[in-house]
Scaffold this motif. Structure first.
Motif, mmCIF file in Angstrom:
data_model
loop_
_atom_site.group_PDB
_atom_site.id
_atom_site.type_symbol
_atom_site.label_atom_id
_atom_site.label_comp_id
_atom_site.label_asym_id
_atom_site.label_seq_id
_atom_site.Cartn_x
_atom_site.Cartn_y
_atom_site.Cartn_z
ATOM 1 N N THR A 69 2.644 3.693 6.439
ATOM 2 C CA THR A 69 1.257 3.593 6.904
ATOM 3 C C THR A 69 0.763 2.158 6.779
ATOM 4 O OG1 THR A 69 0.839 5.878 6.238
ATOM 5 C CG2 THR A 69 -1.086 4.476 6.583
ATOM 6 N N ALA A 70 1.053 1.521 5.650
ATOM 7 C CA ALA A 70 0.661 0.125 5.455
ATOM 8 C C ALA A 70 1.360 -0.782 6.460
ATOM 9 C CB ALA A 70 0.986 -0.304 4.027
ATOM 10 N N ALA A 71 2.611 -0.492 6.753
ATOM 11 C CA ALA A 71 3.351 -1.299 7.724
ATOM 12 C C ALA A 71 2.729 -1.178 9.120
ATOM 13 C CB ALA A 71 4.825 -0.875 7.755
ATOM 14 N N VAL A 72 2.336 0.037 9.493
ATOM 15 C CA VAL A 72 1.693 0.237 10.794
ATOM 16 C C VAL A 72 0.371 -0.518 10.853
ATOM 17 C CG1 VAL A 72 0.564 1.968 12.265
ATOM 18 C CG2 VAL A 72 2.819 2.425 11.306
ATOM 19 N N LEU A 73 -0.404 -0.438 9.794
ATOM 20 C CA LEU A 73 -1.685 -1.158 9.756
ATOM 21 C C LEU A 73 -1.475 -2.665 9.851
ATOM 22 C CD1 LEU A 73 -3.697 0.841 7.070
ATOM 23 C CD2 LEU A 73 -4.206 0.646 9.501
ATOM 24 N N ARG A 74 -0.489 -3.170 9.109
ATOM 25 C CA ARG A 74 -0.200 -4.614 9.179
ATOM 26 C C ARG A 74 0.226 -5.029 10.578
ATOM 27 N NH1 ARG A 74 1.800 -3.975 4.063
ATOM 28 N NH2 ARG A 74 3.866 -3.494 4.823
ATOM 29 N N ARG A 75 1.096 -4.232 11.182
ATOM 30 C CA ARG A 75 1.637 -4.579 12.497
ATOM 31 C C ARG A 75 0.576 -4.434 13.602
ATOM 32 N NH1 ARG A 75 5.440 -0.944 12.707
ATOM 33 N NH2 ARG A 75 4.298 0.516 14.009
ATOM 34 N N GLU A 76 -0.161 -3.334 13.604
ATOM 35 C CA GLU A 76 -1.072 -3.032 14.715
ATOM 36 C C GLU A 76 -2.459 -3.651 14.570
ATOM 37 O OE1 GLU A 76 -0.110 -1.527 17.460
ATOM 38 O OE2 GLU A 76 1.892 -1.174 16.663
ATOM 39 N N VAL A 77 -2.924 -3.845 13.346
ATOM 40 C CA VAL A 77 -4.284 -4.352 13.147
ATOM 41 C C VAL A 77 -4.261 -5.817 12.727
ATOM 42 C CG1 VAL A 77 -6.444 -4.062 11.873
ATOM 43 C CG2 VAL A 77 -5.133 -2.051 12.569
ATOM 44 N N LEU A 78 -3.634 -6.090 11.606
ATOM 45 C CA LEU A 78 -3.613 -7.463 11.095
ATOM 46 C C LEU A 78 -2.658 -8.359 11.878
ATOM 47 C CD1 LEU A 78 -3.629 -6.657 7.271
ATOM 48 C CD2 LEU A 78 -5.570 -7.264 8.731
ATOM 49 N N GLY A 79 -1.593 -7.780 12.391
ATOM 50 C CA GLY A 79 -0.588 -8.558 13.107
ATOM 51 C C GLY A 79 -0.992 -8.939 14.521
#
Length: 155
Positions: A69-79
């Protein structure tokens, strides 16, 4: 359950939910003992609850894994800041709108508010037509005209 009956069920649920929400908000604004609560606090709590629900759904979609979940947030939102940043404008306007809903419900009775609030559909159609160059069909304009007549009759 057939597709048609599911549509009617969805329409009924949305109607009941919207009406109950307006009535509860109006009651809480008018019938509070002492000083009324801050509308901004209610909006913040509402958005916090929505955020928690979205995180929960995202967590479930990623196999109940916090790291995924954290990886998805990093990739899709922060990334992707250039895709995320433009969402700040409608988010800011939505926050202002929600605060103004509380103000309106403080000073208007629930039926007047509910009917007047439906004019946002007309404004959305007009802006969609003018700014986005989208075509609104004649039957849709007739439905919008009927909405406006209904609002005028209630006012």
């Amino acid at each position: 359950m057939g597709a048609l009956s599911l549509k009617w069920l969805a329409l009924m649920v949305i109607t009941v939910q919207t009406t109950a929400l307006v009535l509860a908000m109006r009651y809480s604004r008018v019938n509070s003992s002492g000083a009324p609560y801050f509308a901004s606090t209610a909006v913040l709590l509402t958005e916090t609850i929505k955020f928690c629900v979205v995180l929960q759904i995202l967590w479930l979609e990623n196999g109940s894994s916090a790291s995924q979940t954290a990886a998805v947030l990093r990739r899709e939102v922060l990334g992707q800041p250039w895709h995320t940043l433009p969402l700040a404008v409608p988010s800011f306007l939505y926050t202002i709108q929600n605060n103004l809903v509380f103000v309106a419900l403080t000073y208007l009775d629930a039926p007047t508010f509910q009917v007047s609030y439906q004019l946002k559909i007309l404004v959305t159609a007009l802006m969609s037509s003018v700014m986005l160059k989208r075509r609104v069909r004649p039957l849709q304009w007739l439905a919008l005209l009927t909405l406006v007549v209904g609002v005028c009759l209630v006012q």
